[in-house]
Design an enzyme around this catalytic site. Structure first.
Site, PDB file in Angstrom:
ATOM      1  N   ASN A   9       0.871  -1.177   0.000  1.00  0.00           N
ATOM      2  CA  ASN A   9       0.000   0.000   0.000  1.00  0.00           C
ATOM      3  C   ASN A   9       0.909   1.228   0.000  1.00  0.00           C
ATOM      4  O   ASN A   9       1.497   1.565   1.020  1.00  0.00           O
ATOM      5  CB  ASN A   9      -0.887  -0.040   1.264  1.00  0.00           C
ATOM      6  CG  ASN A   9      -1.749   1.203   1.393  1.00  0.00           C
ATOM      7  OD1 ASN A   9      -1.800   2.045   0.487  1.00  0.00           O
ATOM      8  ND2 ASN A   9      -2.432   1.321   2.521  1.00  0.00           N
ATOM      9  N   LYS A  11       0.101   4.212  -0.240  1.00  0.00           N
ATOM     10  CA  LYS A  11      -0.573   5.379   0.364  1.00  0.00           C
ATOM     11  C   LYS A  11      -0.345   6.608  -0.527  1.00  0.00           C
ATOM     12  O   LYS A  11      -0.276   6.455  -1.737  1.00  0.00           O
ATOM     13  CB  LYS A  11      -0.088   5.583   1.799  1.00  0.00           C
ATOM     14  CG  LYS A  11      -0.233   4.295   2.628  1.00  0.00           C
ATOM     15  CD  LYS A  11      -0.045   4.478   4.092  1.00  0.00           C
ATOM     16  CE  LYS A  11      -0.212   3.129   4.796  1.00  0.00           C
ATOM     17  NZ  LYS A  11      -0.075   3.208   6.244  1.00  0.00           N
ATOM     18  N   HIS A  98      -9.449   0.994   5.156  1.00  0.00           N
ATOM     19  CA  HIS A  98      -8.170   1.219   5.829  1.00  0.00           C
ATOM     20  C   HIS A  98      -8.384   2.145   7.025  1.00  0.00           C
ATOM     21  O   HIS A  98      -9.211   3.056   6.977  1.00  0.00           O
ATOM     22  CB  HIS A  98      -7.163   1.831   4.842  1.00  0.00           C
ATOM     23  CG  HIS A  98      -5.761   1.791   5.385  1.00  0.00           C
ATOM     24  ND1 HIS A  98      -5.309   2.701   6.295  1.00  0.00           N
ATOM     25  CD2 HIS A  98      -4.745   0.921   5.171  1.00  0.00           C
ATOM     26  CE1 HIS A  98      -4.052   2.397   6.615  1.00  0.00           C
ATOM     27  NE2 HIS A  98      -3.689   1.323   5.941  1.00  0.00           N
ATOM     28  N   GLU A 100      -6.768   4.559   8.057  1.00  0.00           N
ATOM     29  CA  GLU A 100      -6.591   5.990   7.759  1.00  0.00           C
ATOM     30  C   GLU A 100      -7.857   6.577   7.155  1.00  0.00           C
ATOM     31  O   GLU A 100      -8.193   7.737   7.394  1.00  0.00           O
ATOM     32  CB  GLU A 100      -5.369   6.170   6.834  1.00  0.00           C
ATOM     33  CG  GLU A 100      -4.071   5.951   7.602  1.00  0.00           C
ATOM     34  CD  GLU A 100      -2.937   5.332   6.811  1.00  0.00           C
ATOM     35  OE1 GLU A 100      -2.949   5.396   5.573  1.00  0.00           O
ATOM     36  OE2 GLU A 100      -2.018   4.766   7.448  1.00  0.00           O
ATOM     37  N   GLU A 170      -4.838  -4.931  10.688  1.00  0.00           N
ATOM     38  CA  GLU A 170      -3.819  -3.901  10.879  1.00  0.00           C
ATOM     39  C   GLU A 170      -4.073  -3.173  12.202  1.00  0.00           C
ATOM     40  O   GLU A 170      -4.885  -2.243  12.244  1.00  0.00           O
ATOM     41  CB  GLU A 170      -3.880  -2.886   9.736  1.00  0.00           C
ATOM     42  CG  GLU A 170      -3.671  -3.481   8.360  1.00  0.00           C
ATOM     43  CD  GLU A 170      -3.165  -2.445   7.360  1.00  0.00           C
ATOM     44  OE1 GLU A 170      -2.136  -2.712   6.746  1.00  0.00           O
ATOM     45  OE2 GLU A 170      -3.784  -1.381   7.223  1.00  0.00           O
ATOM     46  N   GLY A 176       2.954   2.419  10.755  1.00  0.00           N
ATOM     47  CA  GLY A 176       3.880   3.542  10.589  1.00  0.00           C
ATOM     48  C   GLY A 176       4.597   3.945  11.869  1.00  0.00           C
ATOM     49  O   GLY A 176       5.221   5.009  11.932  1.00  0.00           O
ATOM     50  N   SER A 216       3.997  -1.965  10.300  1.00  0.00           N
ATOM     51  CA  SER A 216       5.457  -2.006  10.469  1.00  0.00           C
ATOM     52  C   SER A 216       6.045  -3.380  10.141  1.00  0.00           C
ATOM     53  O   SER A 216       6.985  -3.834  10.793  1.00  0.00           O
ATOM     54  CB  SER A 216       5.846  -1.569  11.886  1.00  0.00           C
ATOM     55  OG  SER A 216       5.396  -0.252  12.132  1.00  0.00           O
ATOM     56  N   GLY A 237       3.057  -1.053   4.218  1.00  0.00           N
ATOM     57  CA  GLY A 237       3.062   0.380   3.924  1.00  0.00           C
ATOM     58  C   GLY A 237       4.471   0.838   3.579  1.00  0.00           C
ATOM     59  O   GLY A 237       4.964   0.619   2.471  1.00  0.00           O
ATOM     60  N   GLY A 238       5.132   1.453   4.542  1.00  0.00           N
ATOM     61  CA  GLY A 238       6.460   2.068   4.335  1.00  0.00           C
ATOM     62  C   GLY A 238       7.445   1.193   3.582  1.00  0.00           C
ATOM     63  O   GLY A 238       8.108   1.649   2.644  1.00  0.00           O
TER      64      GLY A 238
HETATM   65  P1  13P Z   1       3.277   0.455   7.620  1.00  0.00           P
HETATM   66  O1  13P Z   1       3.811  -0.812   7.005  1.00  0.00           O
HETATM   67  O2  13P Z   1       3.963   1.685   7.094  1.00  0.00           O
HETATM   68  O3  13P Z   1       3.235   0.387   9.107  1.00  0.00           O
HETATM   69  O4  13P Z   1       1.763   0.593   7.113  1.00  0.00           O
HETATM   70  C1  13P Z   1       0.901  -0.482   7.203  1.00  0.00           C
HETATM   71  C2  13P Z   1      -0.331  -0.149   6.477  1.00  0.00           C
HETATM   72  O5  13P Z   1      -1.098   0.706   6.893  1.00  0.00           O
HETATM   73  C3  13P Z   1      -0.602  -0.857   5.215  1.00  0.00           C
HETATM   74  O6  13P Z   1      -1.898  -0.620   4.770  1.00  0.00           O
END
Ligand code: 13P
Length: 253
Positions: A9, A11, A98, A100, A170, A176, A216, A237-238
């Site tokens: 993802n 983002k 998600h 967010e 998640e 993050g 993470s 994510g990251g």
């Molecule tokens: P991180 O891997 O950056 O913690 O993000 C996870 C995430 O929200 C994937 O949708």
């Protein structure tokens, strides 16, 4: 047999050139190395880069998904993107619910349920996200919260449609933050989710559904997380923004 899945993802990150480089690097790695059998890689870039990524995926090294969808078919919804559009681009996946989007855009379980239906109407597999925030975990309410999200977001589906879902657990406190759920915490929640699915749809159906962990996840912890019987991969994510990290995570099966 349910699939192992590693989904990235992105983002709201990367310029067009950065996205172009990342996807090229990924294609190169996938041309040189094979993922483990029954393992699928999915890349979920921002809307403007979907075509770039789906063009790069033509040889099926990976699949492409969107990060969000509107609950309506088409029409006067400025700034929104419909499932019919994603379908017309032959995309196979889309993230919904998600944390967010729940937190910053007020998405409710009821709205997320509508988005799930909309995606399935156009043959797009929803990657359905759930997970508790830190205060809920500290109050030991994580199971109650995830149960509500799953029940209200997914349990209107019949047996046939529930198998066309990927679930991503998640925990919001791990997203993050560099703070990953322990393999035991992940397994405990994934087994709980599979138990809910088994109660509602039967064990056979529950065993077919991939449940991913997100928060993470990185090359250094992916193997340990994915080794659990109910952890079928990750939503990253990251670490999905670095081709080598994302690739290493996908090679962790
Ligand atoms: P991180 O891997 O950056 O913690 O993000 C996870 C995430 O929200 C994937 O949708």
């Amino acid at each position: 047999m349910r699939q192992n899945i590693v989904a990235g993802n992105w983002k709201m990150n990367l310029s067009f050139d950065e996205a172009d480089n990342l996807i090229e690097e990924l294609v190169e790695k996938l041309e040189e190395n094979e993922l483990a059998p029954n393992t699928r890689m999915i890349v979920c870039p921002p809307f403007p880069y979907l075509e770039l990524c789906s063009d790069a995926s033509v040889d099926s090294y990976f699949a492409v998904g969107a990060q969000n969808v509107n609950e309506n078919d088409n029409g006067a919804y400025t700034g929104e993107v419909s499932a019919t559009m994603l379908h017309s681009m032959e995309l196979d996946y889309c993230i919904v619910g998600h944390s967010e989007r729940r937190a910053y855009y007020g998405e409710t379980d009821a709205l997320i349920a509508k988005k799930v239906d909309q995606l399935q109407k156009y043959d797009i597999t929803p990657i359905f996200c759930c997970g508790e925030v830190l205060e809920e975990r500290e109050a030991n309410r994580q199971f109650e919260v995830v149960k509500r999200q799953i029940t209200d977001g997914l349990f209107h589906l019949d047996k046939e449609h529930i198998t066309n879902i990927i679930i991503a657990y998640e925990p919001v406190w791990a997203i993050g933050t560099g703070k990953t759920a322990t393999p035991d915490q992940a397994q405990e929640m994934h087994a709980f989710i599979r138990g809910l699915l088994a109660e509602k749809y039967g064990k056979e159906v529950a065993d077919e559904i991939s449940i991913l962990y997100g928060g993470s996840c990185k090359p250094s912890n992916a193997k340990e997380l994915f080794a659990n019987p109910d952890v079928d991969g990750g939503l990253i994510g990251g670490a999905s923004l670095k081709s080598e990290d994302f690739f290493q995570i996908a090679m962790s099966f």
